[in-house]
Every structure is written in C-alpha cells, then in structure tokens.
Design an enzyme around this catalytic site. Structure first.
Site, PDB file in Angstrom:
ATOM      1  N   GLY A 140       0.823  -1.213   0.000  1.00 39.88           N
ATOM      2  CA  GLY A 140       0.000   0.000   0.000  1.00 39.88           C
ATOM      3  C   GLY A 140       0.852   1.256   0.000  1.00 39.88           C
ATOM      4  N   ALA A 141       1.922   1.248  -0.828  1.00 45.72           N
ATOM      5  CA  ALA A 141       2.917   2.333  -0.766  1.00 45.72           C
ATOM      6  C   ALA A 141       2.638   3.472  -1.744  1.00 45.72           C
ATOM      7  CB  ALA A 141       4.315   1.760  -1.018  1.00 45.72           C
TER       8      ALA A 141
ATOM      9  N   ASN B 178       1.015  -2.575   5.368  1.00 50.49           N
ATOM     10  CA  ASN B 178       0.272  -1.318   5.512  1.00 50.49           C
ATOM     11  C   ASN B 178      -1.013  -1.282   4.688  1.00 50.49           C
ATOM     12  OD1 ASN B 178       0.099   1.842   5.801  1.00 50.49           O
ATOM     13  ND2 ASN B 178       0.159   1.434   3.589  1.00 50.49           N
TER      14      ASN B 178
ATOM     15  N   ASP C 131      -2.216  -7.809  -5.354  1.00 59.31           N
ATOM     16  CA  ASP C 131      -3.339  -7.713  -4.408  1.00 59.31           C
ATOM     17  C   ASP C 131      -2.998  -8.591  -3.200  1.00 59.31           C
ATOM     18  OD1 ASP C 131      -5.680  -7.970  -2.983  1.00 59.31           O
ATOM     19  OD2 ASP C 131      -6.960  -8.206  -4.742  1.00 59.31           O
ATOM     20  N   VAL C 132      -2.783  -7.965  -2.060  1.00 62.86           N
ATOM     21  CA  VAL C 132      -2.316  -8.719  -0.886  1.00 62.86           C
ATOM     22  C   VAL C 132      -3.333  -9.761  -0.399  1.00 62.86           C
ATOM     23  CG1 VAL C 132      -0.767  -6.893  -0.068  1.00 62.86           C
ATOM     24  CG2 VAL C 132      -3.135  -6.965   0.771  1.00 62.86           C
TER      25      VAL C 132
ATOM     26  N   ARG D  48       0.127   5.659  -1.774  1.00 55.33           N
ATOM     27  CA  ARG D  48      -0.554   6.849  -1.235  1.00 55.33           C
ATOM     28  C   ARG D  48      -0.410   6.880   0.282  1.00 55.33           C
ATOM     29  NH1 ARG D  48      -5.943   6.065  -1.589  1.00 55.33           N
ATOM     30  NH2 ARG D  48      -6.036   3.969  -2.438  1.00 55.33           N
TER      31      ARG D  48
ATOM     32  N   TYR E 246     -14.088  -3.169   9.736  1.00 52.45           N
ATOM     33  CA  TYR E 246     -12.732  -2.599   9.844  1.00 52.45           C
ATOM     34  C   TYR E 246     -12.151  -2.835  11.247  1.00 52.45           C
ATOM     35  CZ  TYR E 246      -9.079   1.032   9.518  1.00 52.45           C
ATOM     36  OH  TYR E 246      -7.892   1.717   9.509  1.00 52.45           O
TER      37      TYR E 246
ATOM     38  N   LYS F 177      -8.818  -4.988  12.222  1.00 52.48           N
ATOM     39  CA  LYS F 177      -7.665  -4.377  12.904  1.00 52.48           C
ATOM     40  C   LYS F 177      -7.417  -5.015  14.273  1.00 52.48           C
ATOM     41  CE  LYS F 177      -6.485  -1.500   9.651  1.00 52.48           C
ATOM     42  NZ  LYS F 177      -5.200  -1.656   8.963  1.00 52.48           N
TER      43      LYS F 177
ATOM     44  N   SER G  58      -4.952  -0.150  13.911  1.00 50.49           N
ATOM     45  CA  SER G  58      -5.644   1.131  14.111  1.00 50.49           C
ATOM     46  C   SER G  58      -6.126   1.194  15.550  1.00 50.49           C
ATOM     47  CB  SER G  58      -6.849   1.220  13.173  1.00 50.49           C
ATOM     48  OG  SER G  58      -7.691   2.287  13.548  1.00 50.49           O
TER      49      SER G  58
HETATM   50  P1  NAP Z   1      -4.994   5.069   1.697  1.00 53.83           P
HETATM   51  O1  NAP Z   1      -4.527   6.452   1.522  1.00 53.83           O
HETATM   52  O2  NAP Z   1      -6.368   4.704   1.284  1.00 53.83           O
HETATM   53  O3  NAP Z   1      -3.939   4.088   0.979  1.00 53.83           O
HETATM   54  C1  NAP Z   1      -4.131   2.716   1.019  1.00 53.83           C
HETATM   55  C2  NAP Z   1      -3.050   2.015   0.232  1.00 53.83           C
HETATM   56  O4  NAP Z   1      -3.290   0.580   0.332  1.00 53.83           O
HETATM   57  C3  NAP Z   1      -3.072   2.344  -1.252  1.00 53.83           C
HETATM   58  O5  NAP Z   1      -1.765   2.392  -1.760  1.00 53.83           O
HETATM   59  C4  NAP Z   1      -3.816   1.146  -1.854  1.00 53.83           C
HETATM   60  O6  NAP Z   1      -3.457   0.846  -3.169  1.00 53.83           O
HETATM   61  C5  NAP Z   1      -3.314   0.021  -0.970  1.00 53.83           C
HETATM   62  N1  NAP Z   1      -4.171  -1.157  -1.047  1.00 53.83           N
HETATM   63  C6  NAP Z   1      -5.486  -1.245  -0.743  1.00 53.83           C
HETATM   64  N2  NAP Z   1      -5.928  -2.498  -0.951  1.00 53.83           N
HETATM   65  C7  NAP Z   1      -4.866  -3.215  -1.410  1.00 53.83           C
HETATM   66  C8  NAP Z   1      -4.687  -4.556  -1.802  1.00 53.83           C
HETATM   67  N3  NAP Z   1      -5.696  -5.445  -1.767  1.00 53.83           N
HETATM   68  N4  NAP Z   1      -3.460  -4.964  -2.213  1.00 53.83           N
HETATM   69  C9  NAP Z   1      -2.433  -4.088  -2.262  1.00 53.83           C
HETATM   70  N5  NAP Z   1      -2.538  -2.794  -1.897  1.00 53.83           N
HETATM   71  C10 NAP Z   1      -3.745  -2.367  -1.483  1.00 53.83           C
HETATM   72  O7  NAP Z   1      -4.892   4.606   3.229  1.00 53.83           O
HETATM   73  P2  NAP Z   1      -4.069   5.213   4.470  1.00 53.83           P
HETATM   74  O8  NAP Z   1      -4.947   6.146   5.201  1.00 53.83           O
HETATM   75  O9  NAP Z   1      -2.721   5.631   4.041  1.00 53.83           O
HETATM   76  O10 NAP Z   1      -3.964   3.893   5.367  1.00 53.83           O
HETATM   77  C11 NAP Z   1      -2.830   3.043   5.382  1.00 53.83           C
HETATM   78  C12 NAP Z   1      -3.005   2.025   6.497  1.00 53.83           C
HETATM   79  O11 NAP Z   1      -3.142   2.720   7.737  1.00 53.83           O
HETATM   80  C13 NAP Z   1      -4.244   1.146   6.370  1.00 53.83           C
HETATM   81  O12 NAP Z   1      -3.968  -0.151   6.821  1.00 53.83           O
HETATM   82  C14 NAP Z   1      -5.222   1.815   7.287  1.00 53.83           C
HETATM   83  O13 NAP Z   1      -6.220   0.932   7.762  1.00 53.83           O
HETATM   84  C15 NAP Z   1      -4.315   2.294   8.390  1.00 53.83           C
HETATM   85  N6  NAP Z   1      -4.859   3.364   9.208  1.00 53.83           N
HETATM   86  C16 NAP Z   1      -5.160   4.582   8.650  1.00 53.83           C
HETATM   87  C17 NAP Z   1      -5.671   5.585   9.452  1.00 53.83           C
HETATM   88  C18 NAP Z   1      -6.027   6.950   8.915  1.00 53.83           C
HETATM   89  O14 NAP Z   1      -6.580   7.764   9.695  1.00 53.83           O
HETATM   90  N7  NAP Z   1      -5.756   7.270   7.674  1.00 53.83           N
HETATM   91  C19 NAP Z   1      -5.875   5.357  10.830  1.00 53.83           C
HETATM   92  C20 NAP Z   1      -5.556   4.116  11.352  1.00 53.83           C
HETATM   93  C21 NAP Z   1      -5.035   3.133  10.537  1.00 53.83           C
HETATM   94  P3  NAP Z   1      -4.431   1.105  -4.436  1.00 53.83           P
HETATM   95  O15 NAP Z   1      -4.661   2.580  -4.494  1.00 53.83           O
HETATM   96  O16 NAP Z   1      -3.622   0.590  -5.555  1.00 53.83           O
HETATM   97  O17 NAP Z   1      -5.691   0.312  -4.155  1.00 53.83           O
END
Ligand code: NAP
Length: 248
Positions: free
Chosen positions: A13-14, A91, A64-65, A16, A156, A160, A143
């Site tokens: 998930g690198a 991630n 796709d993980v 974004r 979700y 988590k 999370s």
């Molecule tokens: P994000 O901006 O939506 O980015 C998610 C990343 O994961 C994207 O690069 C996406 O790739 C990739 N991804 C999604 N499904 C995938 C799959 N099946 N296989 C491979 N890659 C996949 O999310 P984020 O906010 O940075 O979150 C990153 C992590 O932190 C997540 O695990 C999330 O649950 C956790 N988190 C986030 C928050 C928050 O407030 N943002 C809080 C707690 C925890 P594509 O675009 O190619 O699909």
C-alpha cells in the site's frame, strides 16, 4: 552511515498516504524498498521515481495482498531483485463502512480479506526467508479502532483487532528465529482514506485528540522507521499507538 543502509524492505500500500510516507522515510534512511500497490500504478511509479532521484533503490510491484499467490510473488520478486528481505511493513488497508445491520456480506469479506488476510498472507510468505536468515522485522499497521471499536466500522475494527492478535501470536512464534513482530496503531491521520469522512465526524474526532491536531502520514512513518531500526531490537509483540493521545 544511515540507520537502514542496505536493508531490504517491502511496504504494501505504498502508492498513497501512510504507506507512501513510510516508503520515502525508510528509503531516506538508506533502505532498498519494494513498493506494492493494487491499482494505483502511476502513483506508485512516482514514489519510486522520487526515491531514485535521491539515489535510492526502489522496485514496484502490482499485487493484491488478499491473494496468496500475489503475496508469494511480492516476496519472491523482492528477493530476486535485492537478494534478501529484512523488513516487511504490512500497511495495505481499506474501509467499507456501514452500520452493522446495513453492512453487506461482501463488504465484510472485502475488508477482512484485504486488511487481515492480506497481512497474514504477506507475513507468512516473508517468514520463511527471514527464518533462513535468522533475522527480520515485521511491522503491521493496525488502528486505534481495533482497540476501542467504532460505530459504523464493525468490519474494519474486527480486521484491525485481528491484526493485533496476529501480531502478538506471530511475535511469540518467530522470536526463536530472531524475528520481531510489532504493530503500529494510528489514530486519525489525514489521507485519502479519511478525506471522505463528513466534516462533523472529523470535528468530533479532533475533539477526542488531546494534541489537538490530526495526525500526518509522516507521524506514523517516523515510528515505523524506529521499529525497523536496531534501536528496536529488543521490542516485540507491541502495539504502538500514534494517535495524539486519542486513546490512552
Ligand atoms: P490510503 O490512503 O487509502 O492508501 C491505502 C493504500 O493501500 C493504497 O496504496 C492502496 O493501493 C493500498 N491497497 C489497498 N488495498 C490493497 C490490496 N488489496 N493490495 C495491495 N494494496 C492495497 O490509506 P491510508 O490512510 O494511508 O492507510 C494506510 C493504512 O493505515 C491502512 O492499513 C489503514 O487501515 C491504516 N490506518 C489509517 C488511518 C487513517 O486515519 N488514515 C488510521 C488508522 C489506521 P491502491 O490505491 O492501488 O488500491
């Protein structure tokens, strides 16, 4: 010498948000990085170009993980390119929010399959080469919602919370091979994932944060970098919250 010089790291998930920030930070600390995304290939290529422009080494992998074969390919392509794998950052994650009684079975399955099963798939695939090396570090992104629950996020939160149990159990199993397994639990971080939340929900969350600001991806990346480093050699099975004090 940089803290992670020569280390080989996989970050899922690198493309974004938090994963991108982790990739840039770890590459900046000297790591060779394998970057994974499911569909945002152009954005992933930009992350790799940024790293290479700063004389770093990056490999991009579209996978796709949630698929076992894709997870195995992530690890095999990484070891083919860089010769080893030292660190795995699980991630990749998604949300498909709804109230419990309205939540569709497909949305439950999708979130569990990407967040929890995807973490298991990559962890399992990386464990064998790390066991052969008798060293490794695994960092799973969970999370605070997995600790405290959240209305509208049963899928979700369950995924988590599952990652927390997986982290602690894997830490106990893999300790014999000098492999540490830890998790980082962000609170409310400004990324694409949280951008679509209604303004009143965002304001309510800000009220719960004693440090009075949303987290930034770099806040999480700094803690992940520490857990990847030798400074964290004696830490395993821990859940480190990066949440501005949201849950204490
Ligand atoms: P994000 O901006 O939506 O980015 C998610 C990343 O994961 C994207 O690069 C996406 O790739 C990739 N991804 C999604 N499904 C995938 C799959 N099946 N296989 C491979 N890659 C996949 O999310 P984020 O906010 O940075 O979150 C990153 C992590 O932190 C997540 O695990 C999330 O649950 C956790 N988190 C986030 C928050 C928050 O407030 N943002 C809080 C707690 C925890 P594509 O675009 O190619 O699909």
């Amino acid at each position: 010498m940089k803290r992670l010089s020569g280390k080989v790291v996989v970050i899922t998930g690198a493309a974004r948000g938090i994963g991108r920030a982790i990739a840039l930070r770890l590459a900046g600390e000297g790591a060779n990085v394998a970057l994974v995304t499911r569909s945002s290939v152009d954005k992933l290529a930009e992350v790799a170009q940024t790293i290479e422009a700063a004389n770093g080494q990056a490999l991009t992998i579209q996978a796709d993980v949630s698929g076992v074969d894709d997870a195995k390919r992530i690890i095999s392509e990484t070891t083919e390119k860089f010769g080893r794998i030292d660190i795995l950052v699980n991630n990749a994650g998604i949300t498909k929010d709804n109230l419990l009684v309205r939540l569709k079975e497909r949305d439950w399955d999708d979130v569990i399959n990407v967040n929890l099963k995807g973490t298991f798939n990559c962890l399992k695939a990386a464990a064998r080469p790390m066991m052969r090396q008798r060293s490794g570090k695994i960092i799973n992104i969970t999370s605070v919602v997995g600790i405290m629950g959240n209305a509208g996020q049963v899928n979700y939160a369950a995924s988590k919370a599952g990652i927390i149990g997986l982290t602690k159990s894997a830490a106990k199993e893999l300790s014999a091979w000098n492999i540490t397994v830890n998790a980082v639990a962000p609170g409310f971080v400004e990324t694409d994932m949280t951008e679509s939340l209604p303004e009143d929900a965002k304001n309510m969350m800000l009220q719960w944060i004693p440090l009075k600001r949303p987290g930034q991806p770099a806040d999480v990346a700094g803690v992940v970098a520490f857990l990847c480093s030798e400074d964290a050699d004696y830490i395993t099975g821990q859940i480190v919250q990066v949440d501005g004090g949201m849950r204490m």
